[in-house]
Design an enzyme around this catalytic site. Structure first.
Site, short mmCIF file in Angstrom:
data_model
loop_
_atom_site.label_atom_id
_atom_site.label_comp_id
_atom_site.label_asym_id
_atom_site.label_seq_id
_atom_site.Cartn_x
_atom_site.Cartn_y
_atom_site.Cartn_z
N GLY A 12 0.75 -1.25 0.00
CA GLY A 12 0.00 0.00 0.00
C GLY A 12 0.78 1.29 0.00
N PRO A 15 4.51 -5.15 -0.96
CA PRO A 15 4.47 -3.99 -1.85
C PRO A 15 4.26 -4.38 -3.31
CG PRO A 15 6.74 -4.49 -1.24
CD PRO A 15 5.87 -5.46 -0.50
N CYS A 34 -13.54 5.16 -28.35
CA CYS A 34 -14.85 5.80 -28.45
C CYS A 34 -15.56 5.92 -27.11
CB CYS A 34 -15.72 5.02 -29.44
SG CYS A 34 -15.03 5.08 -31.07
N1 LLP Z 1 -1.57 -6.89 -0.69
C1 LLP Z 1 -2.90 -6.97 -0.91
C2 LLP Z 1 -3.69 -7.90 -0.14
C3 LLP Z 1 -3.49 -6.13 -1.87
O1 LLP Z 1 -4.80 -6.21 -2.07
C4 LLP Z 1 -2.69 -5.23 -2.62
C5 LLP Z 1 -3.28 -4.37 -3.64
C6 LLP Z 1 -1.31 -5.20 -2.36
C7 LLP Z 1 -0.78 -6.04 -1.38
C8 LLP Z 1 -0.36 -4.27 -3.09
O2 LLP Z 1 -0.65 -2.94 -2.83
P1 LLP Z 1 0.31 -1.77 -3.39
O3 LLP Z 1 1.61 -1.87 -2.62
O4 LLP Z 1 0.51 -2.01 -4.82
O5 LLP Z 1 -0.43 -0.54 -3.11
N2 LLP Z 1 -5.56 -0.85 -9.30
C9 LLP Z 1 -5.34 0.12 -8.23
C10 LLP Z 1 -4.65 -0.50 -7.06
C11 LLP Z 1 -5.35 -1.72 -6.49
C12 LLP Z 1 -4.61 -2.33 -5.34
C13 LLP Z 1 -5.19 -3.65 -4.97
N3 LLP Z 1 -4.52 -4.34 -3.88
C14 LLP Z 1 -4.58 1.30 -8.81
O6 LLP Z 1 -4.30 1.31 -10.01
O7 LLP Z 1 -4.26 2.26 -8.11
#
Ligand code: LLP
Length: 421
Positions: free
Chosen positions: A241, A278, A348
């Site tokens: 996150g 991450p 489109c």
């Molecule tokens: N762990 C879990 C359980 C998750 O659901 C996610 C992301 C991560 C780790 C990795 O999170 P990150 O470090 O990448 O923030 N499509 C969206 C983001 C969706 C994230 C879903 N879960 C966007 O384009 O911003």
């Protein structure tokens, strides 16, 4: 020490390779252009931050599932976080150690859980029915599964509603009031389940590390309770996150070091191993999406730069109203007027924009235009809407050479779906 830079004469380059040059060599535009050394540097930032902690970095494969990128992260020592049977298959192909992999999700299918059981990866328990399926999978595979309980810490990550996951109304995780039920259920399946940890994931694009600290405090309380029930819990998984600097406006954002330091003492105080998941912060800033300008138009009040890329290849601006920084690749002609443009694709839909109200020099036809920070949730969310086929991917390798790391999809690939029907 970032991979993108602009030379004094105004040319954008990646690790010293001019984007212009990459455009000349690429099979077509648009394409994704990565820096392999930047992926390494981003991973090293986590490794450095985690020094002194027993830990696993589980790269969230959903952010970018290019096989070459997965293999590279694996070679650096990464584990993987998986949310489908196919992501699990791909991670195994990429050679990830199953003991550093976690299968996660609110709707895991029985057949995929069986695959996970056979492979020996960690599995998160998300709900009552999920627990039932995990028990069944263990029996079918004849293997005991190491499980983590996905708890919903109910903290507000202060991000777009679509990417907040750790709040009470989220579809993810167990209902916390039912914790005892889950513990009893695990206890009653000693041959199928071994509870090894607790997991949470708060959301994505988080830019305040206090939020992780708040969640970790709640999580260790849960862990204390669970241990008091006689479980030998080893792992705290605080999810992924961490946000990145999409705005390129000089803000100072928290680093992996800042994040880990806010939870370090807590983790050590309970003698826990830390899992972190991450996605974005490992790959987003390692890539730009390279487009060619088809033309410029105005409707009297609005000016548009029309490019060959679109929401089909990169949907984050359309889907979340996300900002991704946009620049021209080469210096504009001397007489180019600076105006406010919407940067749009040929699809489109009025939702088909990559950027709104951007101050840019009026580009000539055929000019290169990049959308930055396109390494996470861009290619992996690409579609073939309007039959725009998924683009090729390249990276600049450690030796400065441009290497294709995925072919672009073609019309012939599409027609194969109808072969023999
Ligand atoms: N762990 C879990 C359980 C998750 O659901 C996610 C992301 C991560 C780790 C990795 O999170 P990150 O470090 O990448 O923030 N499509 C969206 C983001 C969706 C994230 C879903 N879960 C966007 O384009 O911003």
């Amino acid at each position: 020490n970032h991979c993108f830079s602009r030379s004094s004469d105004g040319h954008l380059s990646v690790e010293g390779v001019r984007v212009e040059e990459a455009m000349a060599k690429a099979e077509r535009t648009p394409f994704y252009l990565y820096s392999k050394p930047q992926i390494t540097r981003n991973f090293e930032a986590y490794r450095e931050a985690l020094r002194g902690l027993d830990s696993v970095v589980g790269y969230a494969v959903k952010a970018n599932n290019n096989l070459r990128i997965l293999e590279h992260l694996r070679s650096l020592g990464s584990g993987a976080v998986l949310v489908s049977g196919n992501e699990l298959r791909l991670a195994l192909r990429a050679g990830f150690d199953p003991k550093r992999c976690i299968f996660n999700g609110n709707g895991k299918l029985l057949e995929d859980l069986i695959l996970a059981a056979k492979a020996g990866v960690f599995v998160n328990i998300d709900s009552e029915f999920d627990l039932e399926n995990i028990v069944t999978a263990a029996r079918v595979a004849g293997k005991k599964i190491s499980v983590l309980l996905r708890i919903n810490p109910d903290v507000d990550p202060q991000v777009h509603a679509y990417v907040a996951t750790g709040n009470k109304n989220s579809k993810f995780g167990i209902r916390n009031e039912k914790l005892q039920w889950f513990l009893d259920a695990v206890k009653s399946h000693p041959n199928e389940l071994k509870l090894v940890g607790a997991h949470c994931h708060l959301g994505s694009t988080i830019t305040k590390v206090d939020i992780f600290r708040d969640a970790a405090v709640l999580m260790v309380n849960y862990i204390d309770k669970i241990r008091a029930e006689g479980f030998e819990l080893e792992y705290l998984n605080i999810g992924g996150g961490l946000g990145i600097d999409y705005y390129h406006a000089g803000a100072v954002l928290p680093t992996p070091m800042d994040l880990i330091n806010t939870v370090r003492e807590l983790v050590l105080s309970r003698n826990l191993k830390l899992i972190i998941e991450p996605g974005r912060s490992l790959v987003a800033n390692t890539c730009c999406f390279v487009n060619r300008v088809t033309g410029v138009k105005t409707n009297g009040t609005k000016n548009f730069i029309v490019i060959d890329g679109s929401m089909a290849e990169l949907i984050r601006p359309s889907l979340y109203g996300a900002y991704q920084h946009i620049e021209l690749v080469s210096p504009p002609p001397h007489d180019a007027e600076i105006s406010t443009f919407d940067v749009v694709g040929p699809v489109c839909e009025s939702a088909d924009f990559l950027g709104k109200d951007r101050e840019l020099p009026t580009p000539p036809k055929g000019a290169g235009l990049v959308v930055h920070d396109a390494g996470a949730y861009c290619m992996s969310m690409a579609s073939t809407y309007n039959l725009k086929m998924r683009p090729p991917e390249y990276w600049v390798d450690d030796d400065g050479s441009l290497v294709k790391i995925r072919h672009g999809e073609t019309f012939d690939d599409y027609m194969k779906f109808f072969d023999g029907l």
